[in-house]
Scaffold this active site. Structure first.
Site, PDB file in Angstrom:
ATOM      1  N   ASP A   1       1.337  -1.620   0.001  1.00 22.06           N
ATOM      2  CA  ASP A   1       0.347  -0.183   0.047  1.00 22.06           C
ATOM      3  C   ASP A   1       0.908   0.912   0.365  1.00 22.06           C
ATOM      4  OD1 ASP A   1      -2.026   1.852   0.780  1.00 22.06           O
ATOM      5  OD2 ASP A   1      -1.967   1.856   2.424  1.00 22.06           O
ATOM      6  N   LEU A   2       0.136   2.581  -0.736  1.00 22.77           N
ATOM      7  CA  LEU A   2       1.036   3.464  -0.276  1.00 22.77           C
ATOM      8  C   LEU A   2       1.289   4.458   1.034  1.00 22.77           C
ATOM      9  CD1 LEU A   2       3.079   5.340  -1.823  1.00 22.77           C
ATOM     10  CD2 LEU A   2       1.041   6.483  -3.208  1.00 22.77           C
ATOM     11  N   ASP A   3      -0.187   5.360   0.984  1.00 24.70           N
ATOM     12  CA  ASP A   3      -0.236   6.014   2.559  1.00 24.70           C
ATOM     13  C   ASP A   3      -0.337   5.518   3.774  1.00 24.70           C
ATOM     14  OD1 ASP A   3      -0.710   8.200   0.247  1.00 24.70           O
ATOM     15  OD2 ASP A   3      -2.771   7.154  -0.154  1.00 24.70           O
TER      16      ASP A   3
ATOM     17  N   THR B   1       1.748  10.012   4.073  1.00 23.65           N
ATOM     18  CA  THR B   1       0.564  10.590   3.602  1.00 23.65           C
ATOM     19  C   THR B   1      -0.243  10.913   3.856  1.00 23.65           C
ATOM     20  OG1 THR B   1       0.516   9.348   2.503  1.00 23.65           O
ATOM     21  CG2 THR B   1       1.746  11.149   1.565  1.00 23.65           C
TER      22      THR B   1
ATOM     23  N   LYS C   1      -8.999   5.355   5.950  1.00 21.57           N
ATOM     24  CA  LYS C   1      -7.516   4.807   5.827  1.00 21.57           C
ATOM     25  C   LYS C   1      -7.710   3.998   4.397  1.00 21.57           C
ATOM     26  CE  LYS C   1      -4.624   5.676   9.154  1.00 21.57           C
ATOM     27  NZ  LYS C   1      -3.886   5.775  10.412  1.00 21.57           N
ATOM     28  N   GLY C   2      -7.175   3.930   3.287  1.00 19.90           N
ATOM     29  CA  GLY C   2      -7.109   3.018   1.897  1.00 19.90           C
ATOM     30  C   GLY C   2      -8.757   3.276   1.256  1.00 19.90           C
ATOM     31  N   VAL C   3      -9.582   3.938   1.707  1.00 20.82           N
ATOM     32  CA  VAL C   3     -10.908   4.169   1.362  1.00 20.82           C
ATOM     33  C   VAL C   3     -10.504   5.520  -0.327  1.00 20.82           C
ATOM     34  CG1 VAL C   3     -13.025   5.299   1.724  1.00 20.82           C
ATOM     35  CG2 VAL C   3     -12.098   3.449   3.174  1.00 20.82           C
TER      36      VAL C   3
ATOM     37  N   ARG D   1     -11.410   8.645  -2.217  1.00 17.20           N
ATOM     38  CA  ARG D   1     -11.092   9.706  -1.701  1.00 17.20           C
ATOM     39  C   ARG D   1     -12.975  10.107  -1.685  1.00 17.20           C
ATOM     40  NH1 ARG D   1      -8.706  13.709  -6.414  1.00 17.20           N
ATOM     41  NH2 ARG D   1      -7.245  12.036  -6.867  1.00 17.20           N
TER      42      ARG D   1
ATOM     43  N   SER E   1      -2.476   0.866  -4.542  1.00 21.45           N
ATOM     44  CA  SER E   1      -3.296   1.870  -3.440  1.00 21.45           C
ATOM     45  C   SER E   1      -4.642   2.234  -4.264  1.00 21.45           C
ATOM     46  CB  SER E   1      -2.474   2.484  -3.534  1.00 21.45           C
ATOM     47  OG  SER E   1      -2.070   4.223  -3.480  1.00 21.45           O
ATOM     48  N   ALA E   2      -5.028   2.520  -3.704  1.00 15.47           N
ATOM     49  CA  ALA E   2      -6.273   3.017  -3.626  1.00 15.47           C
ATOM     50  C   ALA E   2      -6.024   5.139  -4.462  1.00 15.47           C
ATOM     51  CB  ALA E   2      -7.353   3.283  -2.675  1.00 15.47           C
ATOM     52  N   SER E   3      -4.665   5.442  -4.627  1.00 14.67           N
ATOM     53  CA  SER E   3      -4.377   7.131  -4.775  1.00 14.67           C
ATOM     54  C   SER E   3      -4.214   7.043  -6.068  1.00 14.67           C
ATOM     55  CB  SER E   3      -3.291   7.526  -3.129  1.00 14.67           C
ATOM     56  OG  SER E   3      -3.566   8.629  -4.052  1.00 14.67           O
ATOM     57  N   LYS E   4      -5.405   7.624  -6.384  1.00 15.85           N
ATOM     58  CA  LYS E   4      -5.017   8.283  -7.430  1.00 15.85           C
ATOM     59  C   LYS E   4      -3.597   8.856  -7.881  1.00 15.85           C
ATOM     60  CE  LYS E   4      -9.809   8.324  -9.619  1.00 15.85           C
ATOM     61  NZ  LYS E   4     -10.874   8.358  -9.839  1.00 15.85           N
ATOM     62  N   ASN E   5      -3.444   9.651  -6.772  1.00 17.53           N
ATOM     63  CA  ASN E   5      -2.017  10.434  -7.064  1.00 17.53           C
ATOM     64  C   ASN E   5      -0.489   9.980  -6.205  1.00 17.53           C
ATOM     65  OD1 ASN E   5      -2.756  13.098  -6.499  1.00 17.53           O
ATOM     66  ND2 ASN E   5      -3.929  13.086  -5.310  1.00 17.53           N
TER      67      ASN E   5
ATOM     68  N   LYS F   1     -11.250  -0.892  -1.613  1.00 17.14           N
ATOM     69  CA  LYS F   1     -10.745  -2.134  -0.153  1.00 17.14           C
ATOM     70  C   LYS F   1     -11.596  -1.655   0.247  1.00 17.14           C
ATOM     71  CE  LYS F   1      -6.086  -1.222  -1.124  1.00 17.14           C
ATOM     72  NZ  LYS F   1      -4.609  -0.358  -0.565  1.00 17.14           N
TER      73      LYS F   1
ATOM     74  N   GLU G   1      -0.126  -3.146   4.476  1.00 17.20           N
ATOM     75  CA  GLU G   1      -0.988  -2.071   4.441  1.00 17.20           C
ATOM     76  C   GLU G   1      -1.023  -1.613   5.900  1.00 17.20           C
ATOM     77  OE1 GLU G   1      -3.569  -0.979   3.977  1.00 17.20           O
ATOM     78  OE2 GLU G   1      -4.302  -1.046   2.051  1.00 17.20           O
ATOM     79  N   ASP G   2      -1.551  -0.710   5.933  1.00 14.99           N
ATOM     80  CA  ASP G   2      -2.200   0.427   7.721  1.00 14.99           C
ATOM     81  C   ASP G   2      -3.410   0.516   7.547  1.00 14.99           C
ATOM     82  OD1 ASP G   2      -2.475   1.991   5.188  1.00 14.99           O
ATOM     83  OD2 ASP G   2      -2.431   3.769   6.626  1.00 14.99           O
TER      84      ASP G   2
HETATM   85  C1  BG6 Z   1      -5.135   5.437   0.199  1.00 15.74           C
HETATM   86  C2  BG6 Z   1      -5.580   6.556   1.821  1.00 15.74           C
HETATM   87  O1  BG6 Z   1      -4.630   5.767   0.667  1.00 15.74           O
HETATM   88  O2  BG6 Z   1      -6.164   6.885  -1.245  1.00 15.74           O
HETATM   89  C3  BG6 Z   1      -6.798   7.881   1.551  1.00 15.74           C
HETATM   90  O3  BG6 Z   1      -5.346   5.498   2.866  1.00 15.74           O
HETATM   91  C4  BG6 Z   1      -7.073   8.199   0.331  1.00 15.74           C
HETATM   92  O4  BG6 Z   1      -6.894   8.152   2.535  1.00 15.74           O
HETATM   93  C5  BG6 Z   1      -7.640   7.038  -1.009  1.00 15.74           C
HETATM   94  O5  BG6 Z   1      -8.549   9.199   0.532  1.00 15.74           O
HETATM   95  C6  BG6 Z   1      -7.327   8.203  -1.986  1.00 15.74           C
HETATM   96  O6  BG6 Z   1      -6.622   9.529  -2.090  1.00 15.74           O
HETATM   97  P1  BG6 Z   1      -5.973  10.300  -3.349  1.00 15.74           P
HETATM   98  O7  BG6 Z   1      -4.829  10.644  -3.248  1.00 15.74           O
HETATM   99  O8  BG6 Z   1      -6.681   9.346  -5.244  1.00 15.74           O
HETATM  100  O9  BG6 Z   1      -7.341  11.135  -2.719  1.00 15.74           O
HETATM  101 MG    MG Z   2      -2.740   3.111   3.657  1.00 13.70          MG
END
Ligand code: BG6
Ligand code: MG
Length: 219
Positions: free
Chosen positions: A10-12, A18, A46-48, A50, A115-119, A146, A170-171
């Site tokens: 996982d990333l964040d 972050t 967390k993990g969810v 945006r 990771s769930a993040s788009k960043n 997730k 995973e955190d």
């Molecule tokens: C997950 C984080 O990795 O990514 C969440 O744990 C976050 O807190 C999710 O909302 C989406 O991230 P982003 O960067 O696309 O807003």
């Molecule tokens: Mg995480």
């Protein structure tokens, strides 16, 4: 025997800290809507994704909103979040992570991001760890958040490794549940009280040594 496993990170909150920036940015949105949003509530996010995170926050305050408002807050949240990342560099990689990534590379294991993040990509680039990853699956590549295991299953598939031969770091509770549903080995990074569903729990990567990695590879 082929001992190549998939190690999915996982990333964040796992590679970089972050999670604190996500919290600060969501807290600003919550405050502007008069919603009380605590560190405890933040565990739910967390993990969810945006979009889902905003719905959870609105639910905490029993706030109903139009799609237009939601879209506006989602943009605001991300702009604020990105402002915390402007000066991000190698120093933000969490303790022990690089050592484990190097170890896995030396041992010729599959390394993926899930990771769930788009960043995710710019964060991996800024922190100098992008080149460790054979495969990246992030919020742009999946439709189910997730605890749905889609993100991890996709990562294992791209590495051409069976889910049963995959290990997830995973955190978040949602992420540990996703790994367990995928029948992967789940390694929680953080507090035992929160991550008790994980197969193994470590406070951070400095507690993960070569013997533990070896035992996962031989499993
Ligand atoms: C997950 C984080 O990795 O990514 C969440 O744990 C976050 O807190 C999710 O909302 C989406 O991230 P982003 O960067 O696309 O807003
Ligand atoms: Mg995480």
């Amino acid at each position: 025997m082929n001992n190549k496993k998939a190690f999915i990170f996982d990333l964040d909150g796992v590679i970089v800290d972050t999670a604190k920036y996500h919290f600060l940015a969501w807290q600003k949105i919550a405050k502007s809507l008069n919603i009380n949003f605590t560190h405890e509530d933040n565990e739910l996010l967390k993990g969810v994704s945006r979009v889902r995170s905003l719905d959870i926050i609105l639910g905490l305050g029993n706030v109903e909103a139009s799609q237009e408002d939601k879209d506006k807050w989602l943009i605001q949240k991300n702009e604020d979040y990105l402002s915390y990342l402007v000066d991000m560099d190698e120093s933000e990689v969490l303790p022990g992570v690089l050592k484990v990534l190097k170890l896995l590379k030396d041992k010729k294991q599959g390394i993926a991001l899930g990771s769930a993040s788009k960043n995710a990509r710019p964060i991996l680039e800024k922190t100098g760890v992008l080149s460790y990853f054979d495969v990246i699956v992030d919020g742009n590549d999946v439709s189910n958040a997730k605890p749905d295991p889609e993100v991890f299953l996709k990562a294992a598939q791209l590495l051409n490794i069976d889910p049963k031969n995959s290990i997830v770091f995973e955190d978040s509770v949602a992420g540990i549940q996703a790994a367990n549903i995928a029948e992967m080995v789940s390694v929680g990074i953080g507090e035992e009280t929160i991550l008790h569903e994980a197969d193994y729990i470590f406070k951070d990567f400095t507690f993960i040594d070569e013997d533990f990695i070896e035992s996962l590879i031989k499993k």
